[in-house]
Design an enzyme around this catalytic site. Structure first.
Site, PDB file in Angstrom:
ATOM      1  N   HIS A  50       0.842  -1.180   0.000  1.00  8.11           N
ATOM      2  CA  HIS A  50       0.000   0.000   0.000  1.00  8.11           C
ATOM      3  C   HIS A  50       0.888   1.245   0.000  1.00  8.11           C
ATOM      4  O   HIS A  50       2.074   1.179   0.342  1.00  8.11           O
ATOM      5  CB  HIS A  50      -0.928  -0.014   1.213  1.00  8.11           C
ATOM      6  N   GLU A  52       1.083   3.886   1.863  1.00  4.88           N
ATOM      7  CA  GLU A  52       1.675   4.322   3.138  1.00  4.88           C
ATOM      8  C   GLU A  52       2.973   3.574   3.410  1.00  4.88           C
ATOM      9  O   GLU A  52       3.960   4.136   3.878  1.00  4.88           O
ATOM     10  CB  GLU A  52       0.691   4.049   4.300  1.00  4.88           C
ATOM     11  N   GLY A 154     -17.260  10.083 -29.739  1.00  5.02           N
ATOM     12  CA  GLY A 154     -16.615  11.161 -30.488  1.00  5.02           C
ATOM     13  C   GLY A 154     -17.564  11.550 -31.598  1.00  5.02           C
ATOM     14  O   GLY A 154     -17.990  10.703 -32.372  1.00  5.02           O
ATOM     15  N   GLY A 296     -21.966   0.644 -30.298  1.00  3.28           N
ATOM     16  CA  GLY A 296     -22.574   1.771 -30.996  1.00  3.28           C
ATOM     17  C   GLY A 296     -23.769   2.346 -30.229  1.00  3.28           C
ATOM     18  O   GLY A 296     -23.958   2.091 -29.045  1.00  3.28           O
TER      19      GLY A 296
HETATM   20  C1  AOF Z   1      -4.685  -0.570  -1.805  1.00  2.21           C
HETATM   21  N1  AOF Z   1      -3.644   0.294  -1.859  1.00  2.21           N
HETATM   22  O1  AOF Z   1      -2.428   1.958  -1.040  1.00  2.21           O
HETATM   23  C2  AOF Z   1      -4.347   1.312   0.135  1.00  2.21           C
HETATM   24  C3  AOF Z   1      -5.462   0.433   0.192  1.00  2.21           C
HETATM   25  O2  AOF Z   1      -6.387  -6.221  -1.290  1.00  2.21           O
HETATM   26  P1  AOF Z   1      -5.549  -5.611  -0.210  1.00  2.21           P
HETATM   27  O3  AOF Z   1      -5.230  -6.493   0.911  1.00  2.21           O
HETATM   28  O4  AOF Z   1      -4.338  -4.933  -0.793  1.00  2.21           O
HETATM   29  O5  AOF Z   1      -6.453  -4.455   0.460  1.00  2.21           O
HETATM   30  C4  AOF Z   1      -7.128  -3.577  -0.342  1.00  2.21           C
HETATM   31  C5  AOF Z   1      -7.872  -2.583   0.522  1.00  2.21           C
HETATM   32  O6  AOF Z   1      -6.951  -1.840   1.314  1.00  2.21           O
HETATM   33  C6  AOF Z   1      -8.617  -1.518  -0.259  1.00  2.21           C
HETATM   34  O7  AOF Z   1      -9.908  -1.924  -0.612  1.00  2.21           O
HETATM   35  C7  AOF Z   1      -8.670  -0.375   0.725  1.00  2.21           C
HETATM   36  O8  AOF Z   1      -9.742  -0.572   1.633  1.00  2.21           O
HETATM   37  C8  AOF Z   1      -7.392  -0.505   1.534  1.00  2.21           C
HETATM   38  N2  AOF Z   1      -6.374   0.516   1.191  1.00  2.21           N
HETATM   39  N3  AOF Z   1      -5.579  -0.495  -0.806  1.00  2.21           N
HETATM   40  O9  AOF Z   1      -4.827  -1.410  -2.685  1.00  2.21           O
HETATM   41  C9  AOF Z   1      -3.415   1.218  -0.935  1.00  2.21           C
HETATM   42  N4  AOF Z   1      -4.150   2.239   1.083  1.00  2.21           N
HETATM   43 ZN    ZN Z   2      -3.145  -0.334   3.785  1.00  2.00          ZN
END
Ligand code: AOF
Ligand code: ZN
Length: 363
Positions: A50, A52, A154, A296
């Site tokens: 993720h 963070e 378009g 279409g």
């Molecule tokens: C992400 N990327 O940077 C953040 C997420 O499938 P997982 O375990 O990776 O978890 C996905 C969930 O994690 C997503 O639905 C959301 O609630 C949380 N945050 N997910 O893929 C990220 N910060």
């Molecule tokens: Zn996370």
């Protein structure tokens, strides 16, 4: 304001991964200490770290007492990766600025609550609208499990997508067509009717210069199995093609399509055509979080009629084509009364070369 400045950078980072994270969100994070950015990261690819965690891993200084700007509420669950909140708390970060709460029912407010319970200062809602727009696909899909659907067209200023002879190359200019490919990059699947395949034999892939492209899944609505076996979607990368038929398609044709390497999805029928509600649920089950409808006019109207369109993107060329038999973007039988038409909101206008792009959302 400072918070908005850093959040904008985080949003820009998130966008870098457009097309690579579906059905997960686009997320960016920036770590700031004494007014300087000391860490940056984004969710780069579905299933991987993720945002963070990347920002923490890439930090060039000790993050203790720093502020993290993140475009989505940090997660609190064990998914493919452990909860981000645990890692943030452990890192010694003091403040977390969040653009929007996570609509995912397993997070939704829990991440924020846990951070606060652990003594971190949390602020929510900085550039919320921008963050919601960036994740418009995720916001719909995570809650409904139905793809976010964009109808694209378009056309000339007088509303034609081709001349009366069927000539459509090209109505809009290069910049508009390039933007069309960015839309393909953004979504998981493109959908067209079989008539478009018969008339134009399109590739339906993503072509962008200087960018890594992800080709969307191609979905062809073909209730009676008229797709030519020689068409490009069945011969170039056929494994990414799904032909949606009904019981009105002969068994031999189904077999021939499958032999090409494409998937045949036999849908329930509604008035002799593919039952779109059924199809949307089926696509949702396959984690297709978004759909671009590229024609279409009959197909587009069917989607509006079933109330399945979320967003429209129209490119308008400064041209007049004319012709009572020239095709328009939305056809079908149409709507009888103005009080019943599809109403749009939040319209936005952008100039793309000589063309104009108009985007809006269905109310
Ligand atoms: C992400 N990327 O940077 C953040 C997420 O499938 P997982 O375990 O990776 O978890 C996905 C969930 O994690 C997503 O639905 C959301 O609630 C949380 N945050 N997910 O893929 C990220 N910060
Ligand atoms: Zn996370």
């Amino acid at each position: 304001m400072n918070d908005e400045f850093f959040m904008k950078i985080a949003l820009g980072l998130a966008e870098e991964a457009m097309g690579f994270t579906n059905p997960n969100p686009l997320v960016g994070a920036v770590i700031v200490k004494d007014g300087r950015i000391i860490g940056k990261g984004y969710h780069e690819k579905y299933g991987e770290n993720h945002a963070e965690i990347n920002a923490l891993n890439y930090a060039v200084e000790n993050v203790e007492d720093a502020t993290m700007y993140v475009t989505l509420e940090p997660c609190s669950h064990f998914g493919k990766t452990p909860p981000c909140v645990d890692r943030i708390i452990k890192s010694g970060i003091k403040r977390v600025i969040i653009a929007m709460e996570d609509p995912n029912p397993i997070v939704s407010g829990n991440g924020i609550r846990i951070l606060r319970e652990n003594g971190l200062e949390v602020k929510v809602g900085v550039l919320k609208e921008e963050a919601e727009r960036l994740n418009e696909i995720y916001i719909k899909y995570i809650v409904t499990k139905i793809p976010f659907t964009i109808m694209k067209a378009g056309m000339s200023l007088d509303g034609k997508i081709a001349t009366y002879t069927g000539d459509s190359r090209w109505v809009t200019g290069e910049k508009a067509r390039k933007y069309g490919h960015l839309l393909r990059q953004k979504v998981s699947a493109i959908l067209v009717g079989v008539n478009t395949v018969i008339m134009d034999d399109p590739m339906l892939n993503t072509r962008l210069d200087n960018m890594q492209c992800v080709d969307p899944i191609r979905i062809i609505l073909d209730s009676s199995g008229r797709i030519p076996i020689t068409s490009k979607v069945l011969n170039i990368n056929p494994s990414s093609t799904i032909v949606v038929v009904t019981k009105f398609t002969l068994e031999d044709k189904v077999k021939a399509i499958r032999e090409k390497g494409a998937e045949v999805l036999v849908s329930s029928a509604k008035n002799g055509r593919v039952d779109l509600q059924f199809l949307m649920e089926e696509l949702g089950k396959r984690e297709i979080d978004s759909l671009l409808i590229e024609g279409g006019g009959e197909v587009s109207f069917s989607f509006f009629k079933e109330d399945l369109v979320d967003k429209v993107v129209f490119f308008i060329a400064p041209k007049i084509i004319g012709g009572r038999d020239a095709k328009t973007p939305v056809e079908g039988e149409g709507i009888a009364h103005i009080k019943d038409v599809v109403d749009l909101k939040d319209m936005e206008i952008t100039k793309l070369g000589k063309d104009i792009m108009i985007e809006g959302y269905v109310r």
